[in-house]
Scaffold this motif. Structure first.
Motif, mmCIF file in Angstrom:
data_model
loop_
_atom_site.group_PDB
_atom_site.id
_atom_site.type_symbol
_atom_site.label_atom_id
_atom_site.label_comp_id
_atom_site.label_asym_id
_atom_site.label_seq_id
_atom_site.Cartn_x
_atom_site.Cartn_y
_atom_site.Cartn_z
ATOM 1 N N VAL A 46 0.859 -1.177 0.000
ATOM 2 C CA VAL A 46 0.000 0.000 0.000
ATOM 3 C C VAL A 46 0.899 1.231 0.000
ATOM 4 N N GLY A 47 0.671 2.148 -0.920
ATOM 5 C CA GLY A 47 1.481 3.364 -0.975
ATOM 6 C C GLY A 47 1.095 4.201 -2.169
ATOM 7 N N ASP A 78 8.326 1.940 -8.450
ATOM 8 C CA ASP A 78 7.929 0.621 -7.938
ATOM 9 C C ASP A 78 6.498 0.735 -7.421
ATOM 10 N N THR A 79 5.533 0.778 -8.329
ATOM 11 C CA THR A 79 4.136 1.021 -7.982
ATOM 12 C C THR A 79 3.580 -0.093 -7.094
ATOM 13 N N PRO A 80 2.968 0.279 -5.955
ATOM 14 C CA PRO A 80 2.376 -0.729 -5.066
ATOM 15 C C PRO A 80 1.092 -1.306 -5.655
ATOM 16 N N GLU A 81 0.684 -2.443 -5.151
ATOM 17 C CA GLU A 81 -0.551 -3.077 -5.625
ATOM 18 C C GLU A 81 -1.774 -2.221 -5.302
ATOM 19 N N HIS A 140 3.786 2.589 2.292
ATOM 20 C CA HIS A 140 3.190 2.976 3.563
ATOM 21 C C HIS A 140 2.944 1.764 4.466
ATOM 22 N N ALA A 141 2.318 0.741 3.892
ATOM 23 C CA ALA A 141 1.964 -0.445 4.682
ATOM 24 C C ALA A 141 1.983 -1.659 3.759
ATOM 25 N N VAL A 142 1.957 -2.838 4.390
ATOM 26 C CA VAL A 142 1.926 -4.093 3.642
ATOM 27 C C VAL A 142 0.872 -4.990 4.278
ATOM 28 N N LEU A 143 0.069 -5.630 3.432
ATOM 29 C CA LEU A 143 -0.871 -6.651 3.881
ATOM 30 C C LEU A 143 -0.275 -7.996 3.520
#
Length: 148
Positions: A65-66, A71-74, A90-93
């Motif tokens: 998440v970002g 390096d585009t996040p999902e 920012h964060a990761v799931l």
């Protein structure tokens, strides 16, 4: 007579589809402002009141998440409109066995909170998620995770 069939798992860990709904949360935005704001946060007049929610089905074991970049996040929160308080990462799931998920703050500048809590999550520390939890990032972005 014995059987080798394991018992059914508890209802809270049965398989399902996990979905993240990303939305502009006015209540969270007002909390951010009341708490002194985050670095580079928007003003109340810049709150994206007409931004429709969007859903993302979680299919990978890791979902970043970002905001976009090389390096585009999902889950890309780069806009438009761009939430000014969201970090590049920012964060990761993360998916865990038995259909469970955790959220990890990735060392974000403005922190990640869960369910409107005041205290941010400890960076790099997994926090278990339940269906219906709200993950707050940036100045106004909320991600609601649900098992459907």
């Amino acid at each position: 007579m014995s059987t080798d069939v394991p018992p059914d798992p508890p209802a809270d860990v049965t398989a399902g589809t996990w979905v993240v709904t990303v939305w502009a949360d006015r209540d969270y935005h007002e909390l951010v402002l009341a708490r002194g704001g985050a670095d580079d946060t928007s003003t109340p007049g810049e709150f994206p009141a007409d931004l429709p929610p969007r859903e993302i089905v979680l299919t990978a074991e890791e979902t970043r998440v970002g905001r976009g970049g090389p390096d585009t996040p999902e889950i890309d929160l780069g806009g438009p409109p761009r939430d000014p308080g969201v970090s590049k990462l920012h964060a990761v799931l993360l998916a865990l066995p038995r259909d469970r998920w955790v959220v990890i703050d990735a060392g974000s500048t403005n922190g990640t909170t869960l369910n409107y809590a005041e205290a941010p999550l400890t960076p790099d520390t997994p926090v278990a998620l339940r269906s219906g939890d709200c993950i707050h990032v940036g100045a106004w972005t909320t991600l609601t995770v649900e098992r459907r």
